[in-house]
Write a protein that holds these residues in place. Structure first.
Motif, PDB file in Angstrom:
ATOM      1  N   GLY A   1     -25.679 -14.000 -23.485  1.00  0.00           N
ATOM      2  CA  GLY A   1     -25.619 -12.577 -23.771  1.00  0.00           C
ATOM      3  C   GLY A   1     -25.434 -12.286 -25.255  1.00  0.00           C
ATOM      4  N   VAL A   2     -24.822 -11.132 -25.542  1.00  0.00           N
ATOM      5  CA  VAL A   2     -24.564 -10.729 -26.933  1.00  0.00           C
ATOM      6  C   VAL A   2     -23.262 -11.368 -27.376  1.00  0.00           C
ATOM      7  CG1 VAL A   2     -24.176  -8.799 -28.503  1.00  0.00           C
ATOM      8  CG2 VAL A   2     -25.789  -8.545 -26.594  1.00  0.00           C
ATOM      9  N   VAL A   3     -23.356 -12.329 -28.270  1.00  0.00           N
ATOM     10  CA  VAL A   3     -22.194 -13.100 -28.719  1.00  0.00           C
ATOM     11  C   VAL A   3     -22.319 -13.352 -30.219  1.00  0.00           C
ATOM     12  CG1 VAL A   3     -21.842 -14.261 -26.494  1.00  0.00           C
ATOM     13  CG2 VAL A   3     -23.374 -15.288 -28.201  1.00  0.00           C
ATOM     14  N   PRO A   4     -21.221 -13.748 -30.884  1.00  0.00           N
ATOM     15  CA  PRO A   4     -21.360 -14.173 -32.283  1.00  0.00           C
ATOM     16  C   PRO A   4     -22.415 -15.273 -32.383  1.00  0.00           C
ATOM     17  CG  PRO A   4     -19.054 -13.927 -31.713  1.00  0.00           C
ATOM     18  CD  PRO A   4     -19.817 -13.780 -30.430  1.00  0.00           C
ATOM     19  N   VAL A   5     -23.225 -15.233 -33.443  1.00  0.00           N
ATOM     20  CA  VAL A   5     -24.369 -16.143 -33.539  1.00  0.00           C
ATOM     21  C   VAL A   5     -23.976 -17.612 -33.380  1.00  0.00           C
ATOM     22  CG1 VAL A   5     -25.883 -14.631 -34.859  1.00  0.00           C
ATOM     23  CG2 VAL A   5     -24.220 -16.065 -36.067  1.00  0.00           C
ATOM     24  N   ASN A   6     -22.788 -17.970 -33.835  1.00  0.00           N
ATOM     25  CA  ASN A   6     -22.368 -19.365 -33.743  1.00  0.00           C
ATOM     26  C   ASN A   6     -22.049 -19.776 -32.309  1.00  0.00           C
ATOM     27  OD1 ASN A   6     -20.325 -17.425 -34.895  1.00  0.00           O
ATOM     28  ND2 ASN A   6     -18.939 -18.916 -33.977  1.00  0.00           N
ATOM     29  N   ASP A   7     -21.936 -18.781 -31.386  1.00  0.00           N
ATOM     30  CA  ASP A   7     -21.648 -19.075 -29.974  1.00  0.00           C
ATOM     31  C   ASP A   7     -22.895 -19.042 -29.101  1.00  0.00           C
ATOM     32  OD1 ASP A   7     -18.948 -19.379 -30.481  1.00  0.00           O
ATOM     33  OD2 ASP A   7     -18.459 -17.296 -30.013  1.00  0.00           O
ATOM     34  N   TRP A   8     -24.057 -18.761 -29.698  1.00  0.00           N
ATOM     35  CA  TRP A   8     -25.281 -18.705 -28.903  1.00  0.00           C
ATOM     36  C   TRP A   8     -25.899 -20.107 -28.822  1.00  0.00           C
ATOM     37  CZ3 TRP A   8     -30.465 -19.573 -28.412  1.00  0.00           C
ATOM     38  CH2 TRP A   8     -31.127 -18.890 -27.387  1.00  0.00           C
ATOM     39  N   ARG A   9     -25.655 -20.767 -27.689  1.00  0.00           N
ATOM     40  CA  ARG A   9     -26.213 -22.102 -27.428  1.00  0.00           C
ATOM     41  C   ARG A   9     -26.092 -23.035 -28.637  1.00  0.00           C
ATOM     42  NH1 ARG A   9     -31.349 -20.902 -23.346  1.00  0.00           N
ATOM     43  NH2 ARG A   9     -30.325 -19.207 -22.216  1.00  0.00           N
ATOM     44  N   PRO A  10     -24.871 -23.217 -29.144  1.00  0.00           N
ATOM     45  CA  PRO A  10     -24.688 -24.012 -30.373  1.00  0.00           C
ATOM     46  C   PRO A  10     -25.046 -25.481 -30.174  1.00  0.00           C
ATOM     47  CG  PRO A  10     -22.575 -23.572 -29.327  1.00  0.00           C
ATOM     48  CD  PRO A  10     -23.593 -22.766 -28.571  1.00  0.00           C
ATOM     49  N   ASP A  11     -25.564 -26.087 -31.224  1.00  0.00           N
ATOM     50  CA  ASP A  11     -25.806 -27.527 -31.202  1.00  0.00           C
ATOM     51  C   ASP A  11     -24.966 -28.248 -32.253  1.00  0.00           C
ATOM     52  OD1 ASP A  11     -27.092 -26.730 -33.502  1.00  0.00           O
ATOM     53  OD2 ASP A  11     -29.112 -27.161 -32.771  1.00  0.00           O
ATOM     54  N   SER A  12     -24.082 -27.481 -32.894  1.00  0.00           N
ATOM     55  CA  SER A  12     -23.135 -28.057 -33.855  1.00  0.00           C
ATOM     56  C   SER A  12     -22.005 -27.050 -34.029  1.00  0.00           C
ATOM     57  CB  SER A  12     -23.802 -28.340 -35.198  1.00  0.00           C
ATOM     58  OG  SER A  12     -24.264 -27.130 -35.782  1.00  0.00           O
ATOM     59  N   TYR A  13     -20.905 -27.478 -34.626  1.00  0.00           N
ATOM     60  CA  TYR A  13     -19.778 -26.570 -34.818  1.00  0.00           C
ATOM     61  C   TYR A  13     -20.013 -25.700 -36.045  1.00  0.00           C
ATOM     62  CZ  TYR A  13     -15.251 -24.665 -36.002  1.00  0.00           C
ATOM     63  OH  TYR A  13     -14.240 -23.804 -36.330  1.00  0.00           O
ATOM     64  N   GLU A  14     -19.780 -24.400 -35.896  1.00  0.00           N
ATOM     65  CA  GLU A  14     -19.848 -23.456 -37.008  1.00  0.00           C
ATOM     66  C   GLU A  14     -18.693 -22.481 -36.878  1.00  0.00           C
ATOM     67  OE1 GLU A  14     -23.703 -21.822 -36.334  1.00  0.00           O
ATOM     68  OE2 GLU A  14     -24.689 -23.169 -37.740  1.00  0.00           O
ATOM     69  N   ASP A  15     -18.090 -22.122 -37.996  1.00  0.00           N
ATOM     70  CA  ASP A  15     -16.995 -21.161 -37.979  1.00  0.00           C
ATOM     71  C   ASP A  15     -17.487 -19.808 -37.457  1.00  0.00           C
ATOM     72  OD1 ASP A  15     -15.133 -22.945 -38.919  1.00  0.00           O
ATOM     73  OD2 ASP A  15     -15.446 -22.407 -41.025  1.00  0.00           O
ATOM     74  N   HIS A  16     -16.548 -19.040 -36.891  1.00  0.00           N
ATOM     75  CA  HIS A  16     -16.871 -17.705 -36.381  1.00  0.00           C
ATOM     76  C   HIS A  16     -17.396 -16.827 -37.511  1.00  0.00           C
ATOM     77  CE1 HIS A  16     -16.494 -14.006 -34.038  1.00  0.00           C
ATOM     78  NE2 HIS A  16     -15.979 -13.465 -35.121  1.00  0.00           N
ATOM     79  N   THR A  17     -18.399 -16.025 -37.186  1.00  0.00           N
ATOM     80  CA  THR A  17     -18.943 -15.083 -38.158  1.00  0.00           C
ATOM     81  C   THR A  17     -19.143 -13.730 -37.493  1.00  0.00           C
ATOM     82  OG1 THR A  17     -20.737 -14.701 -39.739  1.00  0.00           O
ATOM     83  CG2 THR A  17     -21.334 -15.732 -37.660  1.00  0.00           C
ATOM     84  N   ALA A  18     -19.003 -12.666 -38.263  1.00  0.00           N
ATOM     85  CA  ALA A  18     -19.071 -11.303 -37.720  1.00  0.00           C
ATOM     86  C   ALA A  18     -20.519 -10.830 -37.618  1.00  0.00           C
ATOM     87  CB  ALA A  18     -18.249 -10.357 -38.578  1.00  0.00           C
ATOM     88  N   ILE A  19     -21.334 -11.635 -36.949  1.00  0.00           N
ATOM     89  CA  ILE A  19     -22.738 -11.293 -36.702  1.00  0.00           C
ATOM     90  C   ILE A  19     -23.031 -11.574 -35.238  1.00  0.00           C
ATOM     91  CG2 ILE A  19     -25.149 -11.741 -37.279  1.00  0.00           C
ATOM     92  CD1 ILE A  19     -24.205 -12.831 -39.969  1.00  0.00           C
TER      93      ILE A  19
END
Length: 277
Positions: free
Chosen positions: A251-269
């Motif tokens: 669904g609509v989630v922070p970009v780093n939480d959309w089917r991630p394939d690596s770790y990325e810090d939270h971002t306000a997008i």
């Protein structure tokens, strides 16, 4: 004929101006060129770098956010290609940098077709220079709000009777409500064949503390001196762009939480992808 010999900073300025259309005001910051700077690109000017550095002083993680946004784009394009989508319409595409849509899609499917759309003359001019030897990709100069003109131009390359992946990455937060962004997106999706997809990323103030919102307001003020003003939207408001579509998980989630394939810090997008039934 100019016979002077330029060195140092002057030489860099002259080199930059070789690929700049004469109508471009290089003294006014451009959001496309600022984004290019955040991604480590070289197609930006002093005014863009100065504005971008001001933003970085307030939000030191802005470059990281831009890179997380680009990572989302990569994952989305690869997913869509794996689902058989071989045509892409990239609205508000910006200046081409490493890892752009045609490179990702054509790596997995050499026959994939891509149309880039941007209203920034530098972005379109440089895109077409890079794509000169690529028969399946091109860029057109247009504002994504000018839906009829965009669709007419895109039809020269894309077959709208077949599925298309429409990408609106980090662009809609530069379109105010007074310019009817929801109606524009609806016009694009209505022109698509079933099985097409829509992918959007959008900046938000959701989840920010009062201090962070104060900092974000200072950032917005900097962007408001550029060629586009910022319009932040909530999760609910971003979700409205997908009305009539089947939302893909998660669904609509922070970009780093959309089917991630690596770790990325939270971002306000926010980022999301939906399919046209």
């Amino acid at each position: 004929m100019d016979t002077r010999v330029y060195t140092g900073k002057d030489a860099r300025v002259m080199e930059e101006l070789k690929w700049v259309p004469s109508t471009v005001d290089v003294t006014r910051p451009s959001v496309a060129r600022m984004y290019d700077y955040y991604l480590g690109g070289s197609h930006n000017f002093e005014a863009d770098r100065a504005a971008a550095k001001q933003v970085e002083q307030i939000f030191p993680g802005v470059a990281q956010s831009a890179q997380a946004n680009r990572s989302f784009l990569r994952r989305v394009v690869r997913h869509l290609v794996s689902q058989g989508v071989d045509q892409f319409l990239d609205l508000g595409s910006g200046i081409p940098t490493v890892g752009n849509v045609h490179e990702i899609a054509q790596h997995d499917n050499p026959d994939a077709r891509v149309v880039y759309v941007d209203f920034e003359p530098v972005a379109v001019s440089h895109s077409n220079a890079l794509l000169a030897d690529n028969p399946n990709a091109n860029a057109i100069l247009a504002d994504l709000r000018a839906t009829s003109a965009v669709l007419e131009g895109a039809r020269e390359t894309l077959d709208f009777s077949r599925p298309i992946g429409v990408l609106i990455i980090a662009a809609l937060h530069f379109v105010p409500d007074t310019d009817s962004p929801y109606e524009a997106v609806a016009e694009y999706t209505s022109a698509l064949a079933p099985g097409s997809h829509l992918a959007i990323t959008h900046a938000t103030w959701d989840g920010l503390s009062d201090e962070e919102k104060s900092e974000a307001a200072r950032v917005a003020k900097i962007y408001n001196s550029s060629d586009n003003r910022l319009t932040m939207r909530t999760k609910e408001q971003v979700s409205r762009f997908f009305e009539g579509m089947e939302m893909l998980e998660p669904g609509v989630v922070p970009v780093n939480d959309w089917r991630p394939d690596s770790y990325e810090d939270h971002t306000a997008i926010y980022g999301a992808v939906a399919r046209k039934p």
